[in-house]
Design a protein around this motif. Sequence first.
Motif, PDB file in Angstrom:
ATOM      1  N   ALA A 164       0.866  -1.174   0.000  1.00 58.26           N
ATOM      2  CA  ALA A 164       0.000   0.000   0.000  1.00 58.26           C
ATOM      3  C   ALA A 164       0.909   1.233   0.000  1.00 58.26           C
ATOM      4  CB  ALA A 164      -0.897   0.008   1.228  1.00 58.26           C
ATOM      5  N   PRO A 165       0.478   2.320  -0.629  1.00 53.60           N
ATOM      6  CA  PRO A 165       1.340   3.499  -0.669  1.00 53.60           C
ATOM      7  C   PRO A 165       1.559   4.124   0.706  1.00 53.60           C
ATOM      8  CG  PRO A 165      -0.677   3.843  -1.950  1.00 53.60           C
ATOM      9  CD  PRO A 165      -0.749   2.486  -1.375  1.00 53.60           C
ATOM     10  N   VAL A 166       2.813   4.340   1.039  1.00 49.13           N
ATOM     11  CA  VAL A 166       3.198   5.067   2.236  1.00 49.13           C
ATOM     12  C   VAL A 166       4.075   6.212   1.732  1.00 49.13           C
ATOM     13  CG1 VAL A 166       4.418   5.000   4.439  1.00 49.13           C
ATOM     14  CG2 VAL A 166       3.138   2.991   3.656  1.00 49.13           C
ATOM     15  N   THR A 190      -9.252   0.579   1.175  1.00 48.06           N
ATOM     16  CA  THR A 190      -7.948   0.915   0.638  1.00 48.06           C
ATOM     17  C   THR A 190      -7.116   1.569   1.730  1.00 48.06           C
ATOM     18  OG1 THR A 190      -8.980   1.299  -1.497  1.00 48.06           O
ATOM     19  CG2 THR A 190      -6.775   2.168  -1.190  1.00 48.06           C
ATOM     20  N   HIS A 191      -5.914   1.090   1.906  1.00 48.83           N
ATOM     21  CA  HIS A 191      -5.031   1.617   2.938  1.00 48.83           C
ATOM     22  C   HIS A 191      -3.908   2.417   2.296  1.00 48.83           C
ATOM     23  CE1 HIS A 191      -6.879  -0.791   6.086  1.00 48.83           C
ATOM     24  NE2 HIS A 191      -6.890  -1.798   5.227  1.00 48.83           N
ATOM     25  N   PHE A 192      -3.572   3.532   2.910  1.00 52.48           N
ATOM     26  CA  PHE A 192      -2.426   4.323   2.500  1.00 52.48           C
ATOM     27  C   PHE A 192      -2.041   5.232   3.653  1.00 52.48           C
ATOM     28  CE2 PHE A 192      -5.973   7.022   1.547  1.00 52.48           C
ATOM     29  CZ  PHE A 192      -5.528   8.302   1.834  1.00 52.48           C
ATOM     30  N   ALA A 193      -0.862   5.815   3.555  1.00 50.89           N
ATOM     31  CA  ALA A 193      -0.410   6.775   4.561  1.00 50.89           C
ATOM     32  C   ALA A 193       0.253   7.934   3.831  1.00 50.89           C
ATOM     33  CB  ALA A 193       0.573   6.127   5.523  1.00 50.89           C
ATOM     34  N   LEU A 194      -0.071   9.146   4.269  1.00 48.66           N
ATOM     35  CA  LEU A 194       0.483  10.362   3.681  1.00 48.66           C
ATOM     36  C   LEU A 194       0.840  11.292   4.825  1.00 48.66           C
ATOM     37  CD1 LEU A 194       1.086  12.304   1.369  1.00 48.66           C
ATOM     38  CD2 LEU A 194      -1.339  12.837   1.282  1.00 48.66           C
TER      39      LEU A 194
END
Length: 177
Positions: free
Chosen positions: A109-111, A154-158
């Motif tokens: 997942a995008p980090v 949907t998982h992501f971290a910003l």
Amino acid sequence: MSETQETIKKKALGLRWLRRLGWCLLALLLLWALSWLLLPWLLRTQGEKLATEKLGRAVHIGAVDFKPWSLELTLRDLQIAGPQAGSAAMLAVERIYVDADIQSVFRLAPVLDAIQVDKPVLRVAQTAPGTFDFDDILQKLRSPEPPPDDGKTTHFALYIIELKEGQLEFRDDTVGQ
């Protein structure tokens, strides 16, 4: 005699592991080189094509730079055309920098550690009361039916978003200002 055979087997096993490690390192370096050379070209050409199809307006990406060893992506000179041919770009961005974290690979997942958007210029016009020149884009982006809910999110971290030296130009054609 058995001690020498045992020693030879141990040396052969050690050399086999060294050879495998060497092949793994070579494969990693080859993957880095290919992604460094091919991914910018692929993102630029396919990104322009897909964005133009989705938005219904010409999209131009000036240059793409990708550093696979640090997972940094830079887009330069992004432009989305205005509603009329020959008019100024509706959106122009000098540079978009994305710094992804290695956790993106492990978490699938995008980090993203940082996103920097330099000198964005957005030109918007109200053509009639309640009607804007970007309504055609909104209409294209609306999906006719909601996506099926499969229970997965949907998982992501910003972490950091920076917007530098942006402009918004608003023109109201209904009153001529």
